[in-house]
Design a protein around this motif. Structure first.
Motif, PDB file in Angstrom:
ATOM      1  N   ALA A 100     -53.694 -60.074  54.187  1.00 17.55           N
ATOM      2  CA  ALA A 100     -52.326 -60.118  54.690  1.00 17.55           C
ATOM      3  C   ALA A 100     -51.798 -61.531  54.874  1.00 17.55           C
ATOM      4  O   ALA A 100     -50.590 -61.714  55.058  1.00 17.55           O
ATOM      5  CB  ALA A 100     -52.245 -59.363  56.020  1.00 17.55           C
ATOM      6  N   ASP A 101     -52.673 -62.529  54.850  1.00 18.52           N
ATOM      7  CA  ASP A 101     -52.198 -63.907  54.981  1.00 18.52           C
ATOM      8  C   ASP A 101     -53.240 -64.876  54.423  1.00 18.52           C
ATOM      9  O   ASP A 101     -54.343 -64.478  54.040  1.00 18.52           O
ATOM     10  CB  ASP A 101     -51.856 -64.257  56.436  1.00 18.52           C
ATOM     11  N   GLY A 102     -52.864 -66.154  54.413  1.00 19.60           N
ATOM     12  CA  GLY A 102     -53.720 -67.162  53.809  1.00 19.60           C
ATOM     13  C   GLY A 102     -55.031 -67.366  54.537  1.00 19.60           C
ATOM     14  O   GLY A 102     -56.063 -67.627  53.915  1.00 19.60           O
ATOM     15  N   LYS A 103     -55.010 -67.236  55.860  1.00 15.46           N
ATOM     16  CA  LYS A 103     -56.259 -67.410  56.619  1.00 15.46           C
ATOM     17  C   LYS A 103     -57.258 -66.320  56.252  1.00 15.46           C
ATOM     18  O   LYS A 103     -58.453 -66.590  56.067  1.00 15.46           O
ATOM     19  CB  LYS A 103     -55.973 -67.390  58.115  1.00 15.46           C
ATOM     20  N   GLU A 104     -56.780 -65.096  56.167  1.00 12.54           N
ATOM     21  CA  GLU A 104     -57.651 -63.990  55.752  1.00 12.54           C
ATOM     22  C   GLU A 104     -58.230 -64.254  54.364  1.00 12.54           C
ATOM     23  O   GLU A 104     -59.397 -63.959  54.087  1.00 12.54           O
ATOM     24  CB  GLU A 104     -56.881 -62.667  55.740  1.00 12.54           C
ATOM     25  N   ALA A 105     -57.375 -64.783  53.488  1.00 11.73           N
ATOM     26  CA  ALA A 105     -57.809 -65.054  52.114  1.00 11.73           C
ATOM     27  C   ALA A 105     -58.946 -66.069  52.092  1.00 11.73           C
ATOM     28  O   ALA A 105     -59.966 -65.881  51.411  1.00 11.73           O
ATOM     29  CB  ALA A 105     -56.641 -65.559  51.273  1.00 11.73           C
ATOM     30  N   ILE A 106     -58.796 -67.176  52.847  1.00 13.06           N
ATOM     31  CA  ILE A 106     -59.833 -68.209  52.890  1.00 13.06           C
ATOM     32  C   ILE A 106     -61.134 -67.633  53.437  1.00 13.06           C
ATOM     33  O   ILE A 106     -62.216 -67.880  52.902  1.00 13.06           O
ATOM     34  CB  ILE A 106     -59.356 -69.408  53.723  1.00 13.06           C
TER      35      ILE A 106
ATOM     36  N   TYR B  22     -56.529 -75.872  49.864  1.00 14.88           N
ATOM     37  CA  TYR B  22     -57.895 -75.658  50.342  1.00 14.88           C
ATOM     38  C   TYR B  22     -58.851 -75.460  49.163  1.00 14.88           C
ATOM     39  O   TYR B  22     -59.943 -76.039  49.128  1.00 14.88           O
ATOM     40  CB  TYR B  22     -57.940 -74.426  51.254  1.00 14.88           C
ATOM     41  N   ILE B  23     -58.433 -74.668  48.181  1.00 18.19           N
ATOM     42  CA  ILE B  23     -59.255 -74.422  46.995  1.00 18.19           C
ATOM     43  C   ILE B  23     -59.465 -75.718  46.220  1.00 18.19           C
ATOM     44  O   ILE B  23     -60.572 -76.025  45.766  1.00 18.19           O
ATOM     45  CB  ILE B  23     -58.597 -73.344  46.108  1.00 18.19           C
ATOM     46  N   PHE B  24     -58.395 -76.498  46.088  1.00 19.94           N
ATOM     47  CA  PHE B  24     -58.467 -77.780  45.368  1.00 19.94           C
ATOM     48  C   PHE B  24     -59.388 -78.761  46.093  1.00 19.94           C
ATOM     49  O   PHE B  24     -60.262 -79.386  45.472  1.00 19.94           O
ATOM     50  CB  PHE B  24     -57.063 -78.365  45.234  1.00 19.94           C
ATOM     51  N   ASP B  25     -59.214 -78.906  47.401  1.00 21.22           N
ATOM     52  CA  ASP B  25     -59.998 -79.868  48.179  1.00 21.22           C
ATOM     53  C   ASP B  25     -61.481 -79.522  48.190  1.00 21.22           C
ATOM     54  O   ASP B  25     -62.338 -80.416  48.238  1.00 21.22           O
ATOM     55  CB  ASP B  25     -59.481 -79.941  49.622  1.00 21.22           C
ATOM     56  N   ASN B  26     -61.786 -78.233  48.161  1.00 21.61           N
ATOM     57  CA  ASN B  26     -63.178 -77.789  48.226  1.00 21.61           C
ATOM     58  C   ASN B  26     -63.777 -77.511  46.848  1.00 21.61           C
ATOM     59  O   ASN B  26     -64.893 -76.991  46.746  1.00 21.61           O
ATOM     60  CB  ASN B  26     -63.294 -76.550  49.114  1.00 21.61           C
TER      61      ASN B  26
ATOM     62  N   PHE C 252     -38.894 -71.486  44.059  1.00 27.09           N
ATOM     63  CA  PHE C 252     -39.532 -71.974  42.841  1.00 27.09           C
ATOM     64  C   PHE C 252     -39.790 -73.483  42.883  1.00 27.09           C
ATOM     65  O   PHE C 252     -40.835 -73.944  42.445  1.00 27.09           O
ATOM     66  CB  PHE C 252     -38.690 -71.621  41.616  1.00 27.09           C
ATOM     67  N   ASP C 253     -38.819 -74.258  43.421  1.00 22.54           N
ATOM     68  CA  ASP C 253     -39.046 -75.699  43.524  1.00 22.54           C
ATOM     69  C   ASP C 253     -40.228 -76.004  44.433  1.00 22.54           C
ATOM     70  O   ASP C 253     -41.006 -76.930  44.170  1.00 22.54           O
ATOM     71  CB  ASP C 253     -37.795 -76.397  44.068  1.00 22.54           C
ATOM     72  N   TYR C 254     -40.369 -75.201  45.496  1.00 24.95           N
ATOM     73  CA  TYR C 254     -41.501 -75.349  46.406  1.00 24.95           C
ATOM     74  C   TYR C 254     -42.802 -75.022  45.669  1.00 24.95           C
ATOM     75  O   TYR C 254     -43.805 -75.703  45.825  1.00 24.95           O
ATOM     76  CB  TYR C 254     -41.300 -74.418  47.597  1.00 24.95           C
ATOM     77  N   ALA C 255     -42.738 -73.993  44.830  1.00 23.33           N
ATOM     78  CA  ALA C 255     -43.924 -73.585  44.072  1.00 23.33           C
ATOM     79  C   ALA C 255     -44.372 -74.694  43.135  1.00 23.33           C
ATOM     80  O   ALA C 255     -45.571 -74.910  42.938  1.00 23.33           O
ATOM     81  CB  ALA C 255     -43.631 -72.315  43.278  1.00 23.33           C
ATOM     82  N   ARG C 256     -43.438 -75.417  42.560  1.00 24.85           N
ATOM     83  CA  ARG C 256     -43.782 -76.477  41.619  1.00 24.85           C
ATOM     84  C   ARG C 256     -44.599 -77.577  42.281  1.00 24.85           C
ATOM     85  O   ARG C 256     -45.399 -78.259  41.617  1.00 24.85           O
ATOM     86  CB  ARG C 256     -42.513 -77.055  41.001  1.00 24.85           C
ATOM     87  N   SER C 257     -44.432 -77.732  43.595  1.00 25.09           N
ATOM     88  CA  SER C 257     -45.199 -78.770  44.302  1.00 25.09           C
ATOM     89  C   SER C 257     -46.689 -78.457  44.296  1.00 25.09           C
ATOM     90  O   SER C 257     -47.514 -79.353  44.514  1.00 25.09           O
ATOM     91  CB  SER C 257     -44.712 -78.913  45.753  1.00 25.09           C
ATOM     92  N   SER C 258     -47.050 -77.203  44.030  1.00 22.44           N
ATOM     93  CA  SER C 258     -48.464 -76.821  44.032  1.00 22.44           C
ATOM     94  C   SER C 258     -49.182 -77.314  42.778  1.00 22.44           C
ATOM     95  O   SER C 258     -50.412 -77.214  42.692  1.00 22.44           O
ATOM     96  CB  SER C 258     -48.603 -75.295  44.133  1.00 22.44           C
ATOM     97  N   MET C 259     -48.442 -77.852  41.816  1.00 19.00           N
ATOM     98  CA  MET C 259     -49.076 -78.364  40.603  1.00 19.00           C
ATOM     99  C   MET C 259     -50.089 -79.468  40.924  1.00 19.00           C
ATOM    100  O   MET C 259     -51.066 -79.650  40.208  1.00 19.00           O
ATOM    101  CB  MET C 259     -48.015 -78.884  39.629  1.00 19.00           C
ATOM    102  N   ARG C 260     -49.832 -80.196  42.004  1.00 23.72           N
ATOM    103  CA  ARG C 260     -50.761 -81.265  42.384  1.00 23.72           C
ATOM    104  C   ARG C 260     -52.134 -80.694  42.759  1.00 23.72           C
ATOM    105  O   ARG C 260     -53.122 -81.426  42.789  1.00 23.72           O
ATOM    106  CB  ARG C 260     -50.193 -82.062  43.550  1.00 23.72           C
ATOM    107  N   TYR C 261     -52.177 -79.385  43.045  1.00 24.29           N
ATOM    108  CA  TYR C 261     -53.444 -78.731  43.388  1.00 24.29           C
ATOM    109  C   TYR C 261     -53.994 -77.910  42.221  1.00 24.29           C
ATOM    110  O   TYR C 261     -54.867 -77.067  42.402  1.00 24.29           O
ATOM    111  CB  TYR C 261     -53.256 -77.839  44.614  1.00 24.29           C
ATOM    112  N   GLY C 262     -53.466 -78.169  41.045  1.00 24.93           N
ATOM    113  CA  GLY C 262     -53.997 -77.525  39.850  1.00 24.93           C
ATOM    114  C   GLY C 262     -53.453 -76.148  39.560  1.00 24.93           C
ATOM    115  O   GLY C 262     -53.955 -75.451  38.668  1.00 24.93           O
TER     116      GLY C 262
END
Length: 247
Positions: free
Chosen positions: A35-41, A69-73, A88-98
């Motif tokens: 249900a959220d990112g913490k659960e996912a991690i 978190y996935i990128f750093d680890n 979508f513009d916010y999503a593009r910022s995730s490119m730095r994490y692969g």
């Protein structure tokens, strides 16, 4: 089947994505829903997953933060972000994490199919490369072992490093990884086994055997032999002569 984790804070969306998409046809199996990112991690720290379908905007821990978190680890998880048009513009910022894959809401099956087909191809390619790399490395280790078996007297990391044109520290790590033994332990094991066989021949002097298995100091040889077999070379030979050793 590759393992897929689906994450969305809206229960109807994550349930629909998990239950109404024929994931098996695309080569994936839903390993879980969160249900959220913490659960996912927490989930992928306890379970092996290959791909993650995750919403960007969620309370507490966002999809972008999970990607970081996935990128750093350095976790090998393919990420597909779910984003609304305004994100979508916010999503593009995730490119730095692969992150390379994005799907716009409302989700369409054909778009999901196309994206996960690309993800599957990428995973297939990586698995093939990993297998080929593993087989190549195993081949190198087997060649090193054969060289030691045939040249135990002068074998050393430095000599093998020059022969195979590989860094000696790299060889040491690779050998340990593939055999679960240190290079030096394997070399000693081979030398001690060869010495044991030579000691069964009463015509071979212990000092001669010491040199033939790569030792210049008889005391070091005797200490290594006793550590390996529980007897000194002289004690072992006496046992053999008395017929008390079945080795």
């Amino acid at each position: 089947m590759y393992k897929l984790l689906i994450v969305d804070d809206e229960v109807t969306i994550r349930t629909s994505l998990a239950n109404y998409i024929p994931w098996e046809q695309e080569g994936f199996e839903v390993a879980g829903v969160c249900a959220d990112g913490k659960e996912a991690i927490d989930f992928f720290n306890e379970h092996k997953i290959d791909a993650l379908l995750i919403d960007i905007m969620m309370p507490h821990v966002t999809g972008i933060e999970v990607a970081k978190y996935i990128f750093d680890n350095k976790l090998n998880i393919k990420i597909v972000l779910l984003s609304a048009h305004g994100e979508f513009d916010y999503a593009r910022s995730s490119m730095r994490y692969g992150v390379r894959y994005y799907i716009l809401k409302p989700t369409k099956y054909e778009e999901l199919k196309q994206v996960f087909s690309e993800v599957r191809i990428e995973l297939d390619k990586e698995n093939k490369e990993d297998l080929e790399e593993s087989e190549e490395y195993l081949g190198i280790v087997e060649q090193i072992k054969k060289y030691i078996d045939d040249n135990y007297e002068e074998a050393s990391l430095e000599v093998i490093s020059e022969m195979f044109h590989l860094n000696l520290h790299y060889i040491s790590r690779l050998f340990k990884k593939k055999t679960n033994m240190n290079f030096s332990d394997y070399l000693t094991q081979v030398r001690m086994e060869k010495a044991r066989l030579m000691l069964r021949n009463p015509e071979c002097l212990i000092s001669e055997i010491c040199c033939r298995v790569g030792y210049t100091d008889p005391r070091s040889f005797s200490k290594a032999f006793k550590k390996h077999f529980g007897l000194s070379p002289r004690e072992y030979r006496i046992r053999v002569m008395e017929g008390k050793s079945n080795d």
